[in-house]
Every structure is written in structure tokens, then in C-alpha cells.
Design an enzyme around this catalytic site. Sequence first.
Site, PDB file in Angstrom:
ATOM      1  N   ASP A   1       0.944  -1.253  -0.056  1.00 26.25           N
ATOM      2  CA  ASP A   1      -0.049   0.080   0.018  1.00 26.25           C
ATOM      3  C   ASP A   1       0.971   1.220   0.022  1.00 26.25           C
ATOM      4  O   ASP A   1       2.261   1.023   0.058  1.00 26.25           O
ATOM      5  CB  ASP A   1      -0.932  -0.071   1.206  1.00 26.25           C
ATOM      6  CG  ASP A   1      -2.405   0.710   0.800  1.00 26.25           C
ATOM      7  OD1 ASP A   1      -2.311   1.767   0.138  1.00 26.25           O
ATOM      8  OD2 ASP A   1      -3.323   0.147   1.115  1.00 26.25           O
TER       9      ASP A   1
ATOM     10  N   GLY B   1       4.088   1.729  -2.014  1.00 21.63           N
ATOM     11  CA  GLY B   1       4.086   2.144  -3.340  1.00 21.63           C
ATOM     12  C   GLY B   1       2.686   2.391  -3.633  1.00 21.63           C
ATOM     13  O   GLY B   1       1.659   2.244  -2.941  1.00 21.63           O
TER      14      GLY B   1
ATOM     15  N   HIS C   1     -13.748  -1.088  -5.341  1.00 21.16           N
ATOM     16  CA  HIS C   1     -15.032  -0.383  -5.200  1.00 21.16           C
ATOM     17  C   HIS C   1     -14.630   1.119  -5.250  1.00 21.16           C
ATOM     18  O   HIS C   1     -15.468   1.744  -5.241  1.00 21.16           O
ATOM     19  CB  HIS C   1     -15.707  -1.124  -4.254  1.00 21.16           C
ATOM     20  CG  HIS C   1     -15.386  -0.948  -2.851  1.00 21.16           C
ATOM     21  ND1 HIS C   1     -15.268  -2.055  -1.984  1.00 21.16           N
ATOM     22  CD2 HIS C   1     -15.039   0.159  -2.072  1.00 21.16           C
ATOM     23  CE1 HIS C   1     -14.992  -1.469  -0.840  1.00 21.16           C
ATOM     24  NE2 HIS C   1     -14.779  -0.161  -0.694  1.00 21.16           N
TER      25      HIS C   1
END
Length: 348
Positions: free
Chosen positions: A212, A238, A258
Site C-alpha cells: 500500500d 508504493g 470499489h
Amino acid sequence: MTETASGPDPSAAGTTPPPEATLMPLLMGGFVTQAIAVAARFGVPDALVGGPRHVDDISAEVGAHASSLYRLLRVLGDFGVLAELPGRRFGLTPASQLLRSDHPASLRGLAVHFGSDFHRAAWSHLYESVRTGEPAFDKAHGQQQFEYYRSHPEQAAIFDAAMTSVASAIYATLAAYDFSRFGTVADIGGGNGAYLSGILSAHPALNGILFDLPDVVARSEPVLTKAGVADRCEVVGGSFFDGVPGGADAYVLTAVVHDWDDERSVAILRNVRAAMPEHATVLLGEPVVPDGPEPSVTKLLDLETLVGTTGRQRTEAEFRDVLDRAGLRLTRVVHSEGPDSLVEAVAR
């Protein structure tokens, strides 16, 4: 005909309740959310772990005004969140057990998040989201949701706790899928590592990669350590819009696509396709909205998505489309006992 304090009881005669009896509780639903959030924030369920207590004892422990706390708790008693007993005593119910901070499937973090000022401020602009299609969060706070969290650490901590709650709630997907056939699982957009910790805890032979943004994975160490999986998890910072780590056998994206519109979801999935070995499996941990008119909590979750992001909750056909555009083929949807499913895909 029997009567209630407010007049005739329509249920006694088997008649249909008047429409206001249906609409009024819905209009006041936000009151209930706030009441639950406040009780969770004070730690009322934690104070009741040992059994029912008088409201004066509860208020003294949690630091609340006794009379005001009683007014709050009696509402939660009416909705089954707490059990109200004679003599202003309250106890836990199965629902409030889930608001304990130490419950393995605790939803306390989600409750506090839904009742927070910054979350409610975004929902107050739902009208503008429906009118323009743009996220209400951006209008309320002047910046995109994840940019906001990077510059507001206190609110980011509330959001992280909510995501940990969500991870606990969707652990049902872990039981629904066989992760033991993999050697390394990469959790892309894995936040603080709560969901990946669940996978690794359940499968001691697995190794993990948590990926993340750098400032997000920087908050993962306590979560991974508490789960006892830090030594089997590589943490990589990243952006999934730039690329993702290669070499994993499975790529899990839980509550990721989503948050983004179709174009950016396809961009994320194309980067996964470019990094993954040919034998790898992609798993999207997401609610799947039914195609028909049947009631589903996923439709409410889609409104939350509309308020906060440019994305959407998707139907199976919509998942198939974005995966196909990214060079992936949807193979099956694995449903769980919770609202989330695992959408499985392989290289096309």
C-alpha cells in the site's frame, strides 16, 4: 381493540401499520447510528463484560453524565443493542458483544467511524453526489478522501480502526476459500495488514506481501506483530497505479476496486496482471450487488461508496467487464456467510 399509549394498536387487529409507522423509524435511523457510535466510543460494552450494571456505575467508569447516559442507553435497549433491565440496569446482547474492543469480530471501530464528525459531514452532501455524480466527501472536506487521511492523522486512525473492523467482519471469506494451495499471497492495497494477518494466521505455511502507500503500510507493524505474522510478511510501500510487487501466487485486493471508477479499476488490475506469474490467481474481496430487485445490504454499501469515492459496488457482470478489460478472466464468485464475496480471476 387494544390500545397503546399513543392510540389503537394496529398490530392487534392484524391490520397494516400506517405508512408513517414505517417511514418514521427510517427517518430517525441516523439517531440510532449516533447512539451506537457514542456508546462504543465511551466503551460502554467493555464496561458490561462482567455482567449487567446500574447506569450510575457504568457512567462512573466511562466518564459520562449519568442521567444523559441513561437516556442514550434506554434507546439502545429499545433497538436490541443493549438489554435494559429493571432498576436502570443494562447488560450486553449478541449485538453489543460485537461492540466490545476485545471481541475477535469487533465492529467497534466501524461504529465509531460511522458516527464521526468527518464521516457525517460527507453524508450531509449526499444530495450533491446524486446531482453531480461527484464524491460528497470531496465537497465536504475540500480534498479527496485518502488525501484527507494523509493530512489528518487522528481521522486516519479512526478510519484504520474501521477497516480493521471490516476485515474482522469479512473473515468469513477466509473460511470460504482454500488459501493453502498458495505459497505467497500479496495483499494489494492491504492497508494496515488486518486482512492479510487473518490469512497468514490461518495458514502458517504461507508467506505474505503487504502493499500500500508508504504512509499507510507504516501503520501496519502493530497489527502484524499482534497477529504473530510479522516474520512471514514483507511490507512494501508504493502506489498500485505505478505497479505492484511481482512473484506472488495469489493477489488479493480487498475493498480496493470499489473505491475507483471503471477506468482506474482497470488500470489497477492491469498492473496486477503485468506483475503476476501466469499461474497466479487474483481474488477481489468485495460485495457483489444482485442484478435484480431483491433487497441487499450491498445497495446501502454502494451509497457509502458514492459518498466517499468515485467508485461503485458492482454486479457480477460489471466485475467480469473490468477484469476482462485488464486481461483477466473471471472464473467464479465464492460467496461467504457475510456480505462480502471473493471474485476469483486468472490470466486470460
